[in-house]
Design an enzyme around this catalytic site. Sequence first.
Site, PDB file in Angstrom:
ATOM      1  N   SER A 129       9.801 -29.834  67.697  1.00 47.91           N
ATOM      2  CA  SER A 129       9.898 -31.223  67.626  1.00 47.91           C
ATOM      3  C   SER A 129      11.120 -31.761  66.534  1.00 47.91           C
ATOM      4  O   SER A 129      11.168 -31.219  65.584  1.00 47.91           O
ATOM      5  CB  SER A 129       8.812 -31.985  67.570  1.00 47.91           C
ATOM      6  OG  SER A 129       8.796 -33.478  67.287  1.00 47.91           O
ATOM      7  N   TYR A 154       1.475 -33.901  62.609  1.00 52.39           N
ATOM      8  CA  TYR A 154       2.129 -33.364  63.577  1.00 52.39           C
ATOM      9  C   TYR A 154       3.352 -32.777  63.337  1.00 52.39           C
ATOM     10  O   TYR A 154       3.683 -31.288  63.954  1.00 52.39           O
ATOM     11  CB  TYR A 154       2.433 -34.500  64.653  1.00 52.39           C
ATOM     12  CG  TYR A 154       3.431 -34.188  66.003  1.00 52.39           C
ATOM     13  CD1 TYR A 154       2.707 -33.079  66.907  1.00 52.39           C
ATOM     14  CD2 TYR A 154       4.484 -34.563  65.905  1.00 52.39           C
ATOM     15  CE1 TYR A 154       3.330 -32.820  68.002  1.00 52.39           C
ATOM     16  CE2 TYR A 154       5.293 -34.276  67.412  1.00 52.39           C
ATOM     17  CZ  TYR A 154       4.808 -33.137  68.193  1.00 52.39           C
ATOM     18  OH  TYR A 154       5.764 -33.017  69.121  1.00 52.39           O
TER      19      TYR A 154
HETATM   20  N1  LIG Z   1       7.716 -35.503  75.092  1.00 50.50           N
HETATM   21  C1  LIG Z   1       8.467 -35.553  74.006  1.00 50.50           C
HETATM   22  O1  LIG Z   1       9.083 -36.425  73.721  1.00 50.50           O
HETATM   23  C2  LIG Z   1       8.290 -34.162  72.838  1.00 50.50           C
HETATM   24  C3  LIG Z   1       9.270 -34.389  71.760  1.00 50.50           C
HETATM   25  C4  LIG Z   1       9.039 -33.302  70.922  1.00 50.50           C
HETATM   26  C5  LIG Z   1       8.281 -32.051  71.178  1.00 50.50           C
HETATM   27  N2  LIG Z   1       7.580 -32.419  72.347  1.00 50.50           N
HETATM   28  C6  LIG Z   1       6.592 -30.976  72.456  1.00 50.50           C
HETATM   29  O2  LIG Z   1       6.673 -30.580  73.809  1.00 50.50           O
HETATM   30  C7  LIG Z   1       5.487 -30.033  74.282  1.00 50.50           C
HETATM   31  C8  LIG Z   1       5.251 -30.857  75.573  1.00 50.50           C
HETATM   32  O3  LIG Z   1       5.025 -31.921  75.354  1.00 50.50           O
HETATM   33  P1  LIG Z   1       4.721 -33.132  76.515  1.00 50.50           P
HETATM   34  O4  LIG Z   1       5.699 -34.376  76.250  1.00 50.50           O
HETATM   35  O5  LIG Z   1       4.891 -32.556  77.991  1.00 50.50           O
HETATM   36  O6  LIG Z   1       3.355 -33.706  76.176  1.00 50.50           O
HETATM   37  P2  LIG Z   1       1.707 -33.303  77.392  1.00 50.50           P
HETATM   38  O7  LIG Z   1       0.971 -34.034  76.033  1.00 50.50           O
HETATM   39  O8  LIG Z   1       2.434 -34.365  78.493  1.00 50.50           O
HETATM   40  O9  LIG Z   1       1.548 -32.021  77.405  1.00 50.50           O
HETATM   41  C9  LIG Z   1       0.787 -31.230  76.731  1.00 50.50           C
HETATM   42  C10 LIG Z   1      -0.160 -30.409  77.689  1.00 50.50           C
HETATM   43  O10 LIG Z   1      -0.892 -29.549  76.919  1.00 50.50           O
HETATM   44  C11 LIG Z   1      -2.418 -29.752  77.156  1.00 50.50           C
HETATM   45  N3  LIG Z   1      -2.800 -29.394  76.124  1.00 50.50           N
HETATM   46  C12 LIG Z   1      -3.105 -29.841  74.837  1.00 50.50           C
HETATM   47  N4  LIG Z   1      -3.784 -29.160  74.141  1.00 50.50           N
HETATM   48  C13 LIG Z   1      -4.243 -28.103  74.620  1.00 50.50           C
HETATM   49  C14 LIG Z   1      -5.134 -26.962  74.322  1.00 50.50           C
HETATM   50  N5  LIG Z   1      -5.591 -26.617  72.969  1.00 50.50           N
HETATM   51  N6  LIG Z   1      -5.132 -25.807  75.341  1.00 50.50           N
HETATM   52  C15 LIG Z   1      -4.739 -26.085  76.847  1.00 50.50           C
HETATM   53  N7  LIG Z   1      -3.795 -27.296  77.083  1.00 50.50           N
HETATM   54  C16 LIG Z   1      -3.536 -28.293  75.966  1.00 50.50           C
HETATM   55  C17 LIG Z   1      -2.393 -31.144  77.369  1.00 50.50           C
HETATM   56  O11 LIG Z   1      -3.641 -31.284  78.295  1.00 50.50           O
HETATM   57  C18 LIG Z   1      -1.051 -31.603  78.295  1.00 50.50           C
HETATM   58  O12 LIG Z   1      -1.321 -31.598  79.531  1.00 50.50           O
HETATM   59  C19 LIG Z   1       4.508 -30.270  73.148  1.00 50.50           C
HETATM   60  O13 LIG Z   1       4.304 -29.136  72.326  1.00 50.50           O
HETATM   61  C20 LIG Z   1       5.207 -31.498  72.385  1.00 50.50           C
HETATM   62  O14 LIG Z   1       4.546 -31.437  70.989  1.00 50.50           O
HETATM   63  C21 LIG Z   1       7.485 -33.084  73.104  1.00 50.50           C
END
Ligand SMILES: NC(=O)c1ccc[n+]([C@@H]2O[C@H](COP(=O)([O-])OP(=O)(O)OC[C@H]3O[C@@H](n4cnc5c(N)ncnc54)[C@H](O)[C@@H]3O)[C@@H](O)[C@H]2O)c1
Length: 340
Positions: A129, A154
């Site tokens: 991130s 985080y």
């Molecule tokens: N959306 C953003 O702006 C952004 C920015 C930087 C990094 N990220 C990273 O990208 C990745 C995806 O983000 P996103 O926006 O799609 O988030 P999101 O929360 O929509 O998706 C993450 C999914 O992982 C599942 N999850 C969480 N913990 C879990 C576990 N222990 N076991 C199984 N499933 C689990 C959740 O139910 C969720 O559906 C994440 O790692 C997030 O940290 C996202």
Amino acid sequence: MTIFITGAAGFIGANLAKRVLTDEPGAHVVGLDNLNDYYDVRLKQARLAELEAFENFTFIRGDLADKRLISDLFARYRPQIVVNLAAQAGVRYSITNPDVYIESNIIGFYNILEACRQHPVEHLVYASSSSVYGSNSKVPYATEDKVDNPVSLYAATKKSNELLAHAYAKLYDIPCTGLRFFTVYGPAGRPDMAYFSFTNKLRAGETIQIFNYGNCKRDFTYIDDIVEGVLRVMRRPPERKTGTDGLPVPPYALYNIGNSQPENLLDFVRILSEELVRAGVLPEDYDFAAHQKLVPMQPGDVPVTYADTAPLERDFGFRPHTPLREGLRRFAQWYHDFYM
Ligand SMILES: NC(=O)c1ccc[n+]([C@@H]2O[C@H](COP(=O)([O-])OP(=O)(O)OC[C@H]3O[C@@H](n4cnc5c(N)ncnc54)[C@H](O)[C@@H]3O)[C@@H](O)[C@H]2O)c1
């Protein structure tokens, strides 16, 4: 080709899975998600419903922190490519709920690394991130910059993922690529993020809070650009090489994926408001000034995010390019169709 995507019901995971299933009919996508209720589970179910229409999609409801389950899934499906997107996201939530970050982001990621060691894969791609840059003042943020000063738990878990991946790449010659995503937004996105929560609040007649008195800049990156970037990267693992000492040079890479065009928060709110009116989510005479309040910075927040994407462009011939207005227009239209 079997591709294992964790967080498959999540915002980025579901969009990536859909694109792979659409573009590569020969690929089998195995998706894992625990469907936790960090935000409205109906959104996760709606995303999954779309994926389940594809024959080559297998969904497993389970937890990344369950080491036995992860190991069994690798043994059963033998994925060539693994994309780890499951994580507990959110900066502010990590202040009140630290346990789940350690479980999902640290233990969960360790389980993925161990499974890749036991059942070799061609490429492990994982989400990091922009929050790892903390409050670095040098912009744009480049992957060579020092990122040893996280300002949230985080961010600390994401930086830890990069370190763990590097150690596993070096020790076990596992090709790994980390991707630092910058504020991803779009249709069916995450309700905890500003563009979505502002929309919910404005619609409910509540007041939105604009942090740091609006003096924040964010590199907003449209979901399709993120998916395109992940797709290009996952198809081309870093090369395995042997160093002069006869030991493997870690096949390890790290990239930013961001729009490289930070937008001021107040401009972002103005564009969002205009697009919400255009899509019919809010009436034309909506009094925006009465529903917004400028407030100080919150713990864990950073004033600016700005991605240097030159390495991504150099190695993969791609950089995100969707203009903010166009992306917010698609979000507003989706919001109208989904909720109204
Ligand atoms: N959306 C953003 O702006 C952004 C920015 C930087 C990094 N990220 C990273 O990208 C990745 C995806 O983000 P996103 O926006 O799609 O988030 P999101 O929360 O929509 O998706 C993450 C999914 O992982 C599942 N999850 C969480 N913990 C879990 C576990 N222990 N076991 C199984 N499933 C689990 C959740 O139910 C969720 O559906 C994440 O790692 C997030 O940290 C996202």
